[in-house]
Design a protein around this motif. Structure first.
Motif, PDB file in Angstrom:
ATOM      1  N   ARG A 120       0.926  -1.052   0.358  1.00 26.87           N
ATOM      2  CA  ARG A 120       0.066  -0.165   0.086  1.00 26.87           C
ATOM      3  C   ARG A 120       0.292   1.306  -0.131  1.00 26.87           C
ATOM      4  NH1 ARG A 120      -4.800  -1.397   4.037  1.00 26.87           N
ATOM      5  NH2 ARG A 120      -5.970  -3.123   3.044  1.00 26.87           N
ATOM      6  N   ILE A 121       1.895   1.206  -0.949  1.00 28.31           N
ATOM      7  CA  ILE A 121       3.057   2.916  -1.205  1.00 28.31           C
ATOM      8  C   ILE A 121       2.110   2.631  -1.830  1.00 28.31           C
ATOM      9  CG2 ILE A 121       5.177   2.809  -1.579  1.00 28.31           C
ATOM     10  CD1 ILE A 121       5.785   0.433  -0.415  1.00 28.31           C
ATOM     11  N   PRO A 122       1.777   4.444  -2.040  1.00 31.44           N
ATOM     12  CA  PRO A 122       1.103   5.374  -3.573  1.00 31.44           C
ATOM     13  C   PRO A 122       2.410   5.460  -4.093  1.00 31.44           C
ATOM     14  CG  PRO A 122       1.248   6.748  -1.090  1.00 31.44           C
ATOM     15  CD  PRO A 122       1.857   5.215  -1.045  1.00 31.44           C
ATOM     16  N   TYR A 123       1.621   5.351  -5.742  1.00 27.47           N
ATOM     17  CA  TYR A 123       3.194   5.456  -7.109  1.00 27.47           C
ATOM     18  C   TYR A 123       2.035   5.767  -7.737  1.00 27.47           C
ATOM     19  CZ  TYR A 123       0.505   1.314  -8.838  1.00 27.47           C
ATOM     20  OH  TYR A 123       0.288   0.540  -8.648  1.00 27.47           O
ATOM     21  N   SER A 124       2.750   6.490  -8.620  1.00 28.56           N
ATOM     22  CA  SER A 124       2.068   6.645 -10.069  1.00 28.56           C
ATOM     23  C   SER A 124       2.930   6.428 -11.513  1.00 28.56           C
ATOM     24  CB  SER A 124       1.687   8.164 -10.256  1.00 28.56           C
ATOM     25  OG  SER A 124       2.803   9.001 -10.284  1.00 28.56           O
ATOM     26  N   VAL A 125       1.927   6.251 -12.320  1.00 27.33           N
ATOM     27  CA  VAL A 125       2.983   5.244 -13.690  1.00 27.33           C
ATOM     28  C   VAL A 125       3.204   6.506 -14.382  1.00 27.33           C
ATOM     29  CG1 VAL A 125       3.148   3.932 -14.925  1.00 27.33           C
ATOM     30  CG2 VAL A 125       2.024   3.240 -12.998  1.00 27.33           C
ATOM     31  N   ALA A 126       3.736   6.861 -15.160  1.00 25.83           N
ATOM     32  CA  ALA A 126       4.079   8.080 -16.007  1.00 25.83           C
ATOM     33  C   ALA A 126       4.794   7.449 -17.419  1.00 25.83           C
ATOM     34  CB  ALA A 126       4.458   9.311 -15.602  1.00 25.83           C
ATOM     35  N   TYR A 127       4.998   7.916 -18.534  1.00 22.93           N
ATOM     36  CA  TYR A 127       5.794   7.312 -19.532  1.00 22.93           C
ATOM     37  C   TYR A 127       6.441   8.647 -20.163  1.00 22.93           C
ATOM     38  CZ  TYR A 127       2.897   3.880 -20.124  1.00 22.93           C
ATOM     39  OH  TYR A 127       1.926   2.872 -19.800  1.00 22.93           O
ATOM     40  N   GLU A 128       8.044   8.213 -20.623  1.00 22.76           N
ATOM     41  CA  GLU A 128       9.037   8.962 -20.540  1.00 22.76           C
ATOM     42  C   GLU A 128       9.602   8.919 -21.902  1.00 22.76           C
ATOM     43  OE1 GLU A 128      12.670  10.582 -18.574  1.00 22.76           O
ATOM     44  OE2 GLU A 128      10.244  12.027 -18.079  1.00 22.76           O
ATOM     45  N   ASP A 129       9.287   9.444 -23.031  1.00 18.95           N
ATOM     46  CA  ASP A 129      10.148   8.911 -23.737  1.00 18.95           C
ATOM     47  C   ASP A 129       9.808   6.866 -23.857  1.00 18.95           C
ATOM     48  OD1 ASP A 129      12.053  11.376 -24.238  1.00 18.95           O
ATOM     49  OD2 ASP A 129      13.271  10.749 -22.384  1.00 18.95           O
ATOM     50  N   ASN A 130       8.490   7.149 -24.101  1.00 22.61           N
ATOM     51  CA  ASN A 130       8.903   5.741 -24.596  1.00 22.61           C
ATOM     52  C   ASN A 130       9.370   4.732 -24.179  1.00 22.61           C
ATOM     53  OD1 ASN A 130       7.746   6.035 -26.919  1.00 22.61           O
ATOM     54  ND2 ASN A 130       9.647   5.879 -28.086  1.00 22.61           N
ATOM     55  N   ARG A 131       9.137   5.041 -22.590  1.00 21.31           N
ATOM     56  CA  ARG A 131      10.208   4.005 -21.116  1.00 21.31           C
ATOM     57  C   ARG A 131       9.108   4.395 -20.037  1.00 21.31           C
ATOM     58  NH1 ARG A 131      15.442   5.120 -18.732  1.00 21.31           N
ATOM     59  NH2 ARG A 131      14.351   7.476 -18.995  1.00 21.31           N
ATOM     60  N   ARG A 132       8.149   3.347 -19.621  1.00 22.17           N
ATOM     61  CA  ARG A 132       7.459   3.647 -17.848  1.00 22.17           C
ATOM     62  C   ARG A 132       7.981   3.705 -16.929  1.00 22.17           C
ATOM     63  NH1 ARG A 132       3.546  -1.685 -19.112  1.00 22.17           N
ATOM     64  NH2 ARG A 132       6.034  -2.776 -19.628  1.00 22.17           N
ATOM     65  N   ILE A 133       7.911   4.712 -16.149  1.00 21.93           N
ATOM     66  CA  ILE A 133       8.645   5.309 -14.522  1.00 21.93           C
ATOM     67  C   ILE A 133       7.304   5.011 -13.838  1.00 21.93           C
ATOM     68  CG2 ILE A 133      10.611   6.819 -16.642  1.00 21.93           C
ATOM     69  CD1 ILE A 133       8.751   9.360 -15.510  1.00 21.93           C
ATOM     70  N   ILE A 134       8.017   4.963 -13.132  1.00 25.88           N
ATOM     71  CA  ILE A 134       7.154   5.097 -11.184  1.00 25.88           C
ATOM     72  C   ILE A 134       7.140   5.974 -10.407  1.00 25.88           C
ATOM     73  CG2 ILE A 134       6.712   3.228  -9.705  1.00 25.88           C
ATOM     74  CD1 ILE A 134       7.592   0.611 -11.122  1.00 25.88           C
ATOM     75  N   SER A 135       6.737   6.793 -10.321  1.00 23.94           N
ATOM     76  CA  SER A 135       7.415   7.949  -8.913  1.00 23.94           C
ATOM     77  C   SER A 135       6.189   7.351  -7.861  1.00 23.94           C
ATOM     78  CB  SER A 135       6.471   9.385  -9.360  1.00 23.94           C
ATOM     79  OG  SER A 135       6.770   9.827 -11.013  1.00 23.94           O
TER      80      SER A 135
END
Length: 336
Positions: A60-75
C-alpha cells in the motif's frame, strides 16, 4: 519601503536511476526534507515493471506511473520513497535467480538418436537376423538345444545359456517383434550412453534378467529369444529418464501434481510392460526379471557418464559385448 520578496525554493529534479532496472540511491537526509511536492523516480525495465508495481501495491505504497521517451517510470512521493526502495530491494534479493536459466549441457545440442547409435543398432539387428537365417537353414532344433536357456542345465555349469538364448528365436514373427522394439529402444539408449556403453548395458540387462529368472523359476524352466533383453533396455531407458526428471526438478518448488512428473517415464515403462510383457503366452517371469534388471542397471548409469566420454572405453565396452556373445556360442558348440 517595499516588502522583502520571499526567497523562492529552487526546483529539485527527481532522482533517477542511472540505468534501467537499477534502484536509485536516496540522499541520507531524506527524512529531514519531507516535501510532498517532490518525487523519487524508479525506472524499471520491461521485465521488472509489473512486478515492481505489484510489490508497491501489496504494501500500500502510493505511486504513479508516467511515460517518458517510450519508457514507463514509477514515481513515489518522497515520504514513501525509502519504504518503496526497501520493498523493491527485498523483491530483487528474493527473486535474484528467477526465472531460473537452465544450465546448458552437451545433451541439449545432441539429437535424439545419433548417427553412430542408428548405424550400430542397424548392424546389430542385421547380424541377429542373419544368424536366425543360418539357424533356420541348418538344424534349428540342434541350435536351440545347444543355446536355449535351461534351468536344469544352467545349474550343471552351462553358464553360457543365459547369453546364447538371447540370440535364438522360435520363428520369424518372434524375431521381427523383438527387432522392432529393440531397435527403437536400443537406439535411444545407445544415443544416451554412447554406442559401446549402450550395447554393453543392453547385453548385461538381458543376461542378468535370464539369470534372475533361472534362479526364481521352477525346475525345468526354459526360454529363448531377445525379449528379456528388450524389456531390460526399456528398464534402462525408464531409469535414465526418471533420473533426469528428478535432476531437473531438484530444488524447485512445485505443487503436489507436478511432483509426479519425474516419475512419468517409469510409469510409462510399467504401462508398456503391462500391455506387451504380460500378454498371454509371454514369458512373464523372464520379461519381469529383464525389466527389473534394466532399471537397476539404468539407475547406475548417471554415475558413469564422465567415464563414458572416453572413446577408448566406448570401444572396449562395445567390443566386449560382441566378444562375450561370440565366446558364449563358441563354448556352447565346443560342449555340444
Amino acid at each position: 519601503m517595499t516588502a522583502p520578496i520571499p526567497e523562492q525554493p529552487q526546483p529539485i529534479d527527481p532522482i533517477r536511476s542511472p540505468t534501467p532496472g537499477d534502484l536509485p540511491t536516496l540522499p541520507g537526509d531524506l527524512e529531514e526534507n519531507l516535501d510532498y511536492g517532490r518525487e523519487v523516480v524508479f525506472v524499471p525495465d520491461e521485465r521488472r515493471f509489473l512486478p515492481w508495481i505489484a510489490a508497491l501495491a501489496s504494501r500500500r505504497i502510493p505511486y504513479s506511473v508516467a511515460y517518458e521517451d517510450n519508457r514507463r517510470i514509477i514515481s513515489v512521493l518522497r515520504p514513501h520513497a525509502r519504504q518503496a526502495l526497501a520493498e523493491l530491494t527485498l523483491y530483487e534479493e528474493v527473486n535474484a535467480d528467477w526465472p531460473r536459466v537452465p544450465q546448458p549441457s552437451d545433451k541439449d545440442d545432441r539429437p535424439l538418436v545419433t548417427d553412430a547409435a542408428f548405424f550400430a543398432i542397424i548392424l546389430a539387428g542385421t547380424a541377429l537376423a542373419k544368424f536366425h537365417q543360418v539357424v533356420e537353414a541348418t538344424e534349428a532344433r540342434r541350435w536351440q538345444e545347444l543355446g536355449r536357456n535351461d534351468s536344469v542345465l544352467f545349474f550343471r555349469g552351462h553358464w553360457w545359456r543365459t547369453i546364447t538364448s538371447l540370440t535364438l528365436h522360435a520363428d520369424a514373427a518372434h524375431l521381427i517383434s523383438n527387432l522392432a522394439w529393440g531397435a527403437v529402444l536400443g537406439a535411444l539408449v545407445a544415443s544416451d550412453l554412447g554406442v559401446g556403453a549402450g550395447l554393453f548395458a543392453m547385453l548385461l540387462a538381458g543376461v542378468a534378467g535370464n539369470t534372475m529368472a533361472t534362479f526364481l523359476a521352477d525346475e525345468g524352466y526354459r526360454s529363448l529369444g531377445a525379449s528379456t533383453m528388450v524389456f531390460g533396455i526399456l528398464g534402462i531407458l525408464c531409469a535414465i529418464r526418471t533420473w533426469e526428471g528428478w535432476q531437473r526438478a531438484w530444488g524447485e518448488q512445485s505443487g503436489r501434481l507436478t511432483r509426479f512428473v519425474p516419475w512419468l517415464p517409469i510409469l510409462a515403462g510399467v504401462a508398456i510392460f503391462g500391455i506387451y510383457g504380460a500378454a498371454p503366452g509371454a514369458d512373464l517371469l523372464g520379461h519381469t526379471c529383464g525389466f527389473v534388471a534394466g532399471i537397476v542397471i539404468g539407475a547406475l548409469q548417471p554415475g558413469c557418464r564422465n567415464a563414458y566420454t572416453s572413446r577408448t572405453l566406448q570401444f572396449f565396452l562395445g567390443s566386449a559385448a560382441a566378444g562375450v556373445v561370440v565366446f558364449a556360442w563358441r563354448t556352447a558348440l565346443t560342449h555340444g
